[in-house]
Motif scaffolding. Structure first.
Motif, mmCIF file in Angstrom:
data_model
loop_
_atom_site.group_PDB
_atom_site.id
_atom_site.type_symbol
_atom_site.label_atom_id
_atom_site.label_comp_id
_atom_site.label_asym_id
_atom_site.label_seq_id
_atom_site.Cartn_x
_atom_site.Cartn_y
_atom_site.Cartn_z
ATOM 1 N N GLU A 206 0.849 -1.192 0.000
ATOM 2 C CA GLU A 206 0.000 0.000 0.000
ATOM 3 C C GLU A 206 0.885 1.244 0.000
ATOM 4 N N ILE A 230 -8.767 -1.060 1.785
ATOM 5 C CA ILE A 230 -8.206 -0.014 0.921
ATOM 6 C C ILE A 230 -8.586 1.364 1.464
ATOM 7 N N HIS A 234 -4.847 6.105 -2.064
ATOM 8 C CA HIS A 234 -3.707 5.199 -1.972
ATOM 9 C C HIS A 234 -3.622 4.314 -3.210
ATOM 10 N N TYR A 236 -2.107 0.534 -4.811
ATOM 11 C CA TYR A 236 -1.927 -0.819 -4.290
ATOM 12 C C TYR A 236 -1.282 -1.751 -5.311
#
Length: 266
Positions: A206, A230, A234, A236
């Motif tokens: 992350e 999540i 951000h 991933y």
């Protein structure tokens, strides 16, 4: 080709000549949300902790490279040495899935410790027993590895859904990170040979807006599914590895298959 571009290609070639060990491979779009008709660029990256070197585009390294939207797959072919590896125009609105399978590559291990570290990190703690049971040497043996990467990109509203791409192993997003509520997490399924891969490790990278990276581990359930927490803003990377033996007549004794998926949350 400019001298600057030539240096970038040389750096890419030198980096890929270095043993990969537990280095992840992923597709990193310059922007995860783009408008239809606008430029779309994405890097192939190889590294650790969601930080890595950009790799140039070369036909011989690609077994498959496609852009999939609304179930329609369009093959992509770049120019030799291109960095970023993908440089095209965004199609019509929807969830765009970039699907990439690399050509197999080979890595020879000079010491047991490096192979052991890789295997245990990727959730194969019984690797020494399996290796010894096959009567294999603990140095000078080779592994074949192939990458199966996806990237989820929102074009316009980003509406749509991912689906299996018939790769040997892959992640399939069961929800859409661009249109579904992030508080519910991203539901994913991990497949191997088209079937759910149960009780498998997923490594979740992350990246926050300030580029700090945190890593955690998830496991798939009996249906090969997991819910990935999540956060808005951000980025991933999901990673999962299959490690399987090869036949006695193969020059490599082990084969690793790396599934990866990248996406961002608005």
């Amino acid at each position: 080709m400019s001298s600057r571009h030539s240096l970038a290609v040389l750096a890419s070639l030198l980096f890929t000549a270095i043993p990969a060990l537990s280095h992840e491979f992923w597709i990193e779009p310059e922007e995860y949300q783009v408008q239809s008709g606008s430029p779309l660029k994405a890097q192939f990256r190889n590294g650790q902790n969601f930080k890595g070197t950009a790799l140039a585009y070369f036909d011989k390294r690609n077994a498959r490279l496609e852009q999939v939207i609304a179930g329609q797959a369009v093959p992509y072919a770049g120019r030799m040495g291109d960095i970023p590896a993908i440089e095209t125009t965004a199609p019509l609105d929807g969830l765009l899935v970039v699907v990439h399978q690399t050509a197999p590559q080979t890595l020879t291990y000079k010491t047991w410790e490096k192979f052991k570290a890789f295997a245990e990190h990727k959730d194969f703690p019984d690797i020494r027993a399996r290796h010894r049971d096959r009567g294999l040497p603990e140095s000078g043996f080779a592994e074949r590895y192939t990458r199966y990467a996806k990237a989820l990109i929102a074009v316009g509203d980003g509406a749509g859904s991912d689906r299996p791409a018939s790769m040997e192993t892959e992640f399939v997003a069961l929800t859409n990170p661009y249109t579904d509520d992030p508080e519910n997490g991203l539901h994913v399924q991990l497949l191997y040979r088209g079937k759910p891969r149960a009780d498998a490790q997923i490594e979740v990278f992350e990246k926050a807006p300030d580029d700090t990276v945190t890593i955690n581990l998830q496991r798939t359930d009996s249906q090969g599914q997991a819910i990935i927490p999540i956060k808005s803003g951000h980025e991933y990377l999901l990673d999962a590895v299959v490690l399987r033996p090869l036949s006695d007549d193969s020059p490599e004794v082990w084969e690793s298959l790396w599934a990866a998926m990248t996406f961002a949350v608005p």
